[in-house]
Write a protein that holds these residues in place. Structure first.
Motif, mmCIF file in Angstrom:
data_model
loop_
_atom_site.group_PDB
_atom_site.id
_atom_site.type_symbol
_atom_site.label_atom_id
_atom_site.label_comp_id
_atom_site.label_asym_id
_atom_site.label_seq_id
_atom_site.Cartn_x
_atom_site.Cartn_y
_atom_site.Cartn_z
ATOM 1 N N ARG A 178 45.224 34.854 42.505
ATOM 2 C CA ARG A 178 44.783 34.716 40.847
ATOM 3 C C ARG A 178 45.667 33.686 40.015
ATOM 4 O O ARG A 178 46.243 33.478 40.450
ATOM 5 C CB ARG A 178 45.071 35.879 40.405
ATOM 6 C CG ARG A 178 44.399 37.624 41.302
ATOM 7 C CD ARG A 178 44.988 38.557 40.077
ATOM 8 N NE ARG A 178 46.594 38.891 40.609
ATOM 9 C CZ ARG A 178 47.209 39.276 41.087
ATOM 10 N NH1 ARG A 178 46.264 39.531 41.855
ATOM 11 N NH2 ARG A 178 48.412 39.055 41.874
ATOM 12 N N THR A 181 38.668 42.738 45.892
ATOM 13 C CA THR A 181 38.961 43.499 45.736
ATOM 14 C C THR A 181 39.696 44.035 45.135
ATOM 15 O O THR A 181 40.528 44.277 44.023
ATOM 16 C CB THR A 181 37.666 45.505 45.897
ATOM 17 O OG1 THR A 181 36.690 44.883 46.737
ATOM 18 C CG2 THR A 181 37.426 46.328 44.579
ATOM 19 N N GLY A 182 40.409 44.134 46.001
ATOM 20 C CA GLY A 182 42.243 44.460 45.889
ATOM 21 C C GLY A 182 42.896 43.320 45.435
ATOM 22 O O GLY A 182 43.661 43.611 44.839
ATOM 23 N N GLN A 233 41.541 41.279 43.125
ATOM 24 C CA GLN A 233 40.959 41.138 41.226
ATOM 25 C C GLN A 233 41.808 43.020 40.857
ATOM 26 O O GLN A 233 42.240 42.202 39.881
ATOM 27 C CB GLN A 233 39.711 41.814 41.463
ATOM 28 C CG GLN A 233 38.953 41.171 40.514
ATOM 29 C CD GLN A 233 37.322 41.487 40.725
ATOM 30 O OE1 GLN A 233 36.890 41.812 41.212
ATOM 31 N NE2 GLN A 233 36.794 40.973 39.594
ATOM 32 N N ASN A 234 41.836 43.731 41.893
ATOM 33 C CA ASN A 234 42.487 44.640 40.582
ATOM 34 C C ASN A 234 44.403 44.403 41.403
ATOM 35 O O ASN A 234 44.974 45.790 40.608
ATOM 36 C CB ASN A 234 42.105 45.941 41.266
ATOM 37 C CG ASN A 234 42.539 46.836 42.723
ATOM 38 O OD1 ASN A 234 43.524 46.230 43.104
ATOM 39 N ND2 ASN A 234 41.000 47.508 42.649
ATOM 40 N N LYS A 235 44.293 43.775 41.508
ATOM 41 C CA LYS A 235 46.132 43.759 41.610
ATOM 42 C C LYS A 235 46.788 44.316 42.816
ATOM 43 O O LYS A 235 47.858 44.532 42.847
ATOM 44 C CB LYS A 235 47.015 43.291 40.639
ATOM 45 C CG LYS A 235 45.901 42.464 39.388
ATOM 46 C CD LYS A 235 47.687 42.131 38.050
ATOM 47 C CE LYS A 235 47.010 41.248 37.454
ATOM 48 N NZ LYS A 235 47.935 41.142 36.361
ATOM 49 N N ALA A 236 46.093 45.195 44.239
ATOM 50 C CA ALA A 236 46.476 45.723 44.394
ATOM 51 C C ALA A 236 47.149 45.114 45.906
ATOM 52 O O ALA A 236 48.192 45.345 46.614
ATOM 53 C CB ALA A 236 45.519 46.783 45.639
ATOM 54 N N ASP A 258 48.373 41.174 46.324
ATOM 55 C CA ASP A 258 48.822 39.252 46.081
ATOM 56 C C ASP A 258 48.157 38.349 46.761
ATOM 57 O O ASP A 258 47.445 36.842 45.143
ATOM 58 C CB ASP A 258 50.028 39.051 45.771
ATOM 59 C CG ASP A 258 50.965 40.217 45.972
ATOM 60 O OD1 ASP A 258 51.226 40.330 44.010
ATOM 61 O OD2 ASP A 258 52.320 41.073 46.589
ATOM 62 N N LYS A 307 38.675 32.825 37.767
ATOM 63 C CA LYS A 307 39.663 34.377 38.062
ATOM 64 C C LYS A 307 40.508 34.160 39.268
ATOM 65 O O LYS A 307 41.833 34.729 38.969
ATOM 66 C CB LYS A 307 39.184 34.931 38.539
ATOM 67 C CG LYS A 307 38.349 36.073 37.762
ATOM 68 C CD LYS A 307 37.877 37.846 37.903
ATOM 69 C CE LYS A 307 37.434 38.534 36.069
ATOM 70 N NZ LYS A 307 35.520 39.437 36.895
#
Ligand code: GLU
Length: 279
Positions: free
Chosen positions: A134, A184-185, A187-190, A192, A213
């Motif tokens: 990110r 997707t992971g 993006q939603n911080k599942a 790193d 992003k």
């Protein structure tokens, strides 16, 4: 003629049988030995890697798609005679061994383990393993920082294998079936970080949906020599090598690089020499 009463069960069985037949004849057509209008060639690519191999409502695009089209043309097939199939990272050797596809152009790194099962023409691109993180994450400055992180990569890829064996053995590695699933992971911080080839990550980072992003680490952790996978012992290997050499010498390779990597700003390595695998 005596009409047979068609029950729901027998109708379902009939549909299944027809489907099976359709698949069977499809396989025969893709043997590459057909002639006339029915002639076709089945090629494995990635469906979810923008800039490399992507299926969109408009069709198929990416560097691997352009390389595959060029090879198919040299083998005597027009674009509309190509049947595209998705080759996920973990499925590639099996697809070639089973004869599901004639060849695979799918960010497919040449390595010893794979060469026991399949043959490779090329290499036609040299990429390097990197990470996508990110944009606001300053905690990953070197590959060693990954050891304390949740990392995502893909089952059956060299990227996942390299993490486990040498790059960050202590990282919490999650293996997904595709790289797009990792996104997707991220993006939603599942997770790193997503790790795979820089050529693939650059494509994701430049997508409109993710603009700003994500960023690449720029670590160049490995050499990934992309080859065209063929069935072991296939005479296609020599023919594809000839096609790849021509693609570079007539300028088509550079054109495909500019068209597909330009938008992502990916700085690729020069065209590799056929047979020259950088370890
Ligand atoms: N080039 C690497 C590999 O062949 C990573 C990309 C991919 O999984 O397609 O495994």
């Amino acid at each position: 003629m005596k009409l047979r009463k068609v029950t729901a069960a027998s109708a379902a069985a009939l549909v299944l049988a027809l489907t099976a037949t359709a698949c069977g004849s499809d396989d025969k057509d893709s043997s590459g030995s057909g002639s006339g209008d029915s002639k076709s060639i089945t090629v494995g690519i990635k469906f979810d890697q923008p800039g490399i191999g992507q299926k969109t409502p408009q069709g198929y695009s990416g560097f691997d798609v352009d390389v595959a089209k060029y090879i198919a043309k040299e083998l005597g097939y027009s674009e509309d005679q190509i049947e595209w199939k998705e080759s996920k990272s973990a499925d590639r050797e099996t697809m070639l061994q089973r004869g599901d596809v004639e060849f695979i152009a799918a960010s497919y790194s040449i390595n010893d383990e794979r060469q026991k099962k399949v043959d490779f023409a090329g290499p036609y691109l040299l990429a390097h393993q990197d990470v996508l993180i990110r944009s606001d994450d300053d905690s990953i400055k070197s590959p060693a920082d990954l050891n304390s992180k949740k990392l995502c990569s893909v089952t059956g890829s060299t990227s996942a294998q390299n993490v486990k064996e040498k790059l960050a053995p202590k990282a919490q590695l999650q293996e997904y079936p595709t790289y797009s699933a990792c996104l997707t992971g991220l993006q939603n911080k599942a997770i790193d970080a997503l790790t795979t080839d820089d050529s693939i990550l650059a494509g994701y980072a430049s997508q409109d949906a993710f603009k700003g992003k994500f960023k690449l680490g720029g670590f160049k952790m490995t050499n990934e020599n992309y080859g065209i996978g063929v069935k072991k012992g296939s005479d296609l290997k020599a023919k594809i090598n000839t096609a790849l050499e021509k693609m570079v010498s007539d300028g088509s390779w550079q054109k495909a690089v500019d068209a597909n990597f330009g938008p992502a700003g990916y700085k690729n390595e020069p065209a590799p020499k056929i047979g020259n695998i950088v370890s």
